[in-house]
Design a protein around this motif. Structure first.
Motif, short mmCIF file in Angstrom:
data_model
loop_
_atom_site.label_atom_id
_atom_site.label_comp_id
_atom_site.label_asym_id
_atom_site.label_seq_id
_atom_site.Cartn_x
_atom_site.Cartn_y
_atom_site.Cartn_z
N GLY A 48 -10.12 13.97 19.06
CA GLY A 48 -9.63 12.82 18.31
C GLY A 48 -9.78 13.01 16.82
N GLY A 49 -10.03 11.92 16.13
CA GLY A 49 -10.18 11.97 14.69
C GLY A 49 -11.37 11.16 14.24
N GLY A 50 -11.46 10.97 12.93
CA GLY A 50 -12.58 10.25 12.35
C GLY A 50 -12.48 8.75 12.51
N SER A 51 -13.34 8.05 11.77
CA SER A 51 -13.48 6.61 11.98
C SER A 51 -12.20 5.83 11.71
CB SER A 51 -14.61 6.07 11.10
OG SER A 51 -14.40 6.41 9.74
N SER A 52 -11.46 6.21 10.68
CA SER A 52 -10.21 5.49 10.38
C SER A 52 -9.14 5.78 11.43
CB SER A 52 -9.71 5.88 8.98
OG SER A 52 -10.62 5.47 7.98
N TRP A 53 -9.06 7.02 11.86
CA TRP A 53 -8.15 7.38 12.96
C TRP A 53 -8.49 6.57 14.20
CZ3 TRP A 53 -8.73 9.23 17.87
CH2 TRP A 53 -7.63 9.83 18.48
N GLN A 54 -9.77 6.40 14.48
CA GLN A 54 -10.19 5.63 15.66
C GLN A 54 -9.82 4.16 15.53
OE1 GLN A 54 -14.36 6.54 16.70
NE2 GLN A 54 -14.07 8.49 15.62
N SER A 55 -9.93 3.60 14.34
CA SER A 55 -9.54 2.20 14.14
C SER A 55 -8.07 1.98 14.46
CB SER A 55 -9.83 1.77 12.69
OG SER A 55 -11.22 1.71 12.45
N LEU A 56 -7.22 2.92 14.02
CA LEU A 56 -5.80 2.81 14.33
C LEU A 56 -5.56 3.02 15.83
CD1 LEU A 56 -4.07 4.72 11.37
CD2 LEU A 56 -4.52 2.27 11.61
N SER A 57 -6.28 3.95 16.43
CA SER A 57 -6.10 4.22 17.86
C SER A 57 -6.44 3.00 18.70
CB SER A 57 -6.97 5.40 18.29
OG SER A 57 -6.54 6.59 17.66
N ARG A 58 -7.46 2.25 18.29
CA ARG A 58 -7.86 1.04 19.02
C ARG A 58 -7.00 -0.15 18.67
NH1 ARG A 58 -12.98 2.55 17.16
NH2 ARG A 58 -13.06 0.68 15.86
N GLY A 59 -6.15 -0.03 17.67
CA GLY A 59 -5.35 -1.17 17.23
C GLY A 59 -6.22 -2.28 16.68
N ALA A 60 -7.27 -1.90 15.92
CA ALA A 60 -8.26 -2.87 15.45
C ALA A 60 -7.68 -3.91 14.49
CB ALA A 60 -9.42 -2.14 14.78
N GLY A 61 -6.62 -3.55 13.79
CA GLY A 61 -6.01 -4.49 12.84
C GLY A 61 -6.61 -4.42 11.45
N THR A 62 -7.75 -3.74 11.31
CA THR A 62 -8.36 -3.53 9.99
C THR A 62 -8.81 -2.07 9.91
OG1 THR A 62 -10.61 -4.12 10.72
CG2 THR A 62 -9.20 -5.90 9.87
N ILE A 63 -9.10 -1.65 8.68
CA ILE A 63 -9.51 -0.26 8.44
C ILE A 63 -10.40 -0.26 7.21
CG2 ILE A 63 -7.61 0.44 6.92
CD1 ILE A 63 -7.33 2.96 8.77
N GLU A 64 -11.22 0.77 7.05
CA GLU A 64 -12.25 0.76 6.01
C GLU A 64 -11.79 1.37 4.68
OE1 GLU A 64 -15.55 3.12 7.47
OE2 GLU A 64 -14.16 4.58 8.32
N ALA A 65 -10.49 1.59 4.51
CA ALA A 65 -9.99 2.29 3.33
C ALA A 65 -10.35 1.59 2.03
CB ALA A 65 -8.47 2.46 3.44
N ASP A 66 -10.46 0.27 2.03
CA ASP A 66 -10.82 -0.45 0.80
C ASP A 66 -12.19 -0.05 0.29
OD1 ASP A 66 -8.43 -1.82 0.73
OD2 ASP A 66 -9.23 -3.68 1.58
N TYR A 67 -13.04 0.47 1.18
CA TYR A 67 -14.41 0.80 0.80
C TYR A 67 -14.65 2.31 0.74
CZ TYR A 67 -14.69 -4.09 1.81
OH TYR A 67 -14.46 -5.45 1.80
N LEU A 68 -13.59 3.08 0.95
CA LEU A 68 -13.66 4.53 0.80
C LEU A 68 -12.74 4.92 -0.36
CD1 LEU A 68 -13.66 5.53 4.58
CD2 LEU A 68 -15.61 5.18 3.06
N ASN A 69 -11.45 5.08 -0.11
CA ASN A 69 -10.53 5.32 -1.22
C ASN A 69 -10.58 4.17 -2.22
OD1 ASN A 69 -9.12 6.23 1.56
ND2 ASN A 69 -8.80 7.80 -0.03
#
Length: 336
Positions: free
Chosen positions: A264-285
């Motif tokens: 698989g992929g990292g944490s952001s890839w996993q968020s998209l895979s689960r269809g979480a509806g949110t992602i941590e990009a605001d606190y990384l990039n």
């Protein structure tokens, strides 16, 4: 000590499962389908040694535990976008002997980025930061995978904003018994900012579906990381060098293919895979974008990845829906 893992996903589930395996008392905090699966079948932790099933108490919040114990350690392992809600829920929880969790209990932020510990310090008196070097995956309810060997991960630990104490050393000792290396350091933020630079590729991996092994993606990531390093330098923020990180990590955490676990992929890839509806990009990039604006350094590549990652999460697009060549074209356009 009893460890309350607030967010039993990839990182939290792995840390909680490994601590429980080592004989520590652990409570998992989860919600939705993941909580239901944990309650029904236990935590299924897939590691190079095989699949370990830990049947642990699972709660949705502090009310289900009643009064917290004076020896509880709160481990915050939710994504940063969920930190404020978790802190608001757990901070006022009563502790035996009087006072609240925010007043009396240690809070360990085992998360990517640097923002959660700053949020926590507004509420909690004892805040600890962790530089999380822990390759792990959570895409299926009740199941967490961690492919690192011989160690599961390396977790630098220290007080926030700086310093060490006996509590940090006791937590580290427990982690050391549970397949982790846990250096207690005075300057944990220096390691976290170095990890932040690595995590700038999470959004790139998520939207294109890959990073390692694709020369085009790797070249773009080098540009994104260089932009981030320039921002940290302008802000006067120290961070461990790649060479220093390699020297500490060595071959202690080598990824081993796990039976029945697809790559698989990292944490952001996993968020998209689960269809979480949110992602941590605001606190990384987004952390780099914020610092760039504060210190007058342009950050067009990180702004682009932040925007795209949030768009993918909001619209529940599948990871990898954007071809790498299209992302490179967009990056060339915004960076002039």
């Amino acid at each position: 000590m009893r460890y309350i893992i607030i967010g039993a996903g990839a990182v939290g589930g792995t840390v909680g499962g490994r601590l429980a395996e080592a004989g520590q008392e652990v409570v998992l905090v989860a919600r939705g389908a993941h909580a239901a699966a944990l309650k029904e079948g236990g935590l299924r932790l897939r590691v190079p040694q095989g699949e370990l099933t830990q049947r642990l108490p699972v709660v949705g919040g502090p009310r289900e535990l009643g009064v917290l114990r004076a020896d509880d350690v709160l481990v915050l392992a939710v994504k940063t976008q969920d930190s404020e809600a978790a802190l608001g829920t757990w901070g006022p929880a009563p502790v035996e002997g009087g006072g609240t969790a925010a007043e009396r209990l240690p809070l360990v932020c085992a998360q990517n980025g640097v923002e959660s510990q700053r949020l926590a310090l507004r509420r909690f008196r004892q805040v600890y930061g962790v530089c999380v070097w822990l390759p792990s995956t959570h895409v299926e309810p009740g199941v967490v995978s961690a492919a690192g060997s011989p160690l599961t991960g390396i977790l630098h630990l220290g007080r926030h904003p700086h310093g060490t104490d006996d509590t940090a050393r006791r937590i580290a000792a427990d982690l050391e018994k549970a397949h982790f290396e846990a250096p207690v350091v005075e300057d944990v933020a220096r390691w976290q900012y170095a990890k932040l630079l690595s995590n700038l590729g999470n959004a790139l991996e998520a939207v294109t579906g890959g990073l390692v092994g694709d020369p085009r993606a790797e070249a773009l990531f080098a540009r994104v990381r260089a932009e981030g390093a320039a921002v940290l330098d302008a802000a006067g923020i120290a961070h461990a060098s790649p060479g220093e990180q390699r020297a500490v990590r060595g071959d202690k955490v080598t990824l081993v293919p796990l039976d029945g676990v697809p790559r698989g992929g990292g944490s952001s890839w996993q968020s998209l895979s689960r269809g979480a509806g949110t992602i941590e990009a605001d606190y990384l990039n987004g952390e780099i974008v914020l610092l760039g604006r504060l210190h007058g350094v342009p950050t067009p590549l990180n702004e682009l990845l932040q925007r795209l990652a949030n768009e993918f999460a909001r619209e529940r697009k599948a990871p990898g829906a954007l071809p790498v060549e299209e992302l490179v074209r967009l990056a060339d356009t915004v960076s002039g």
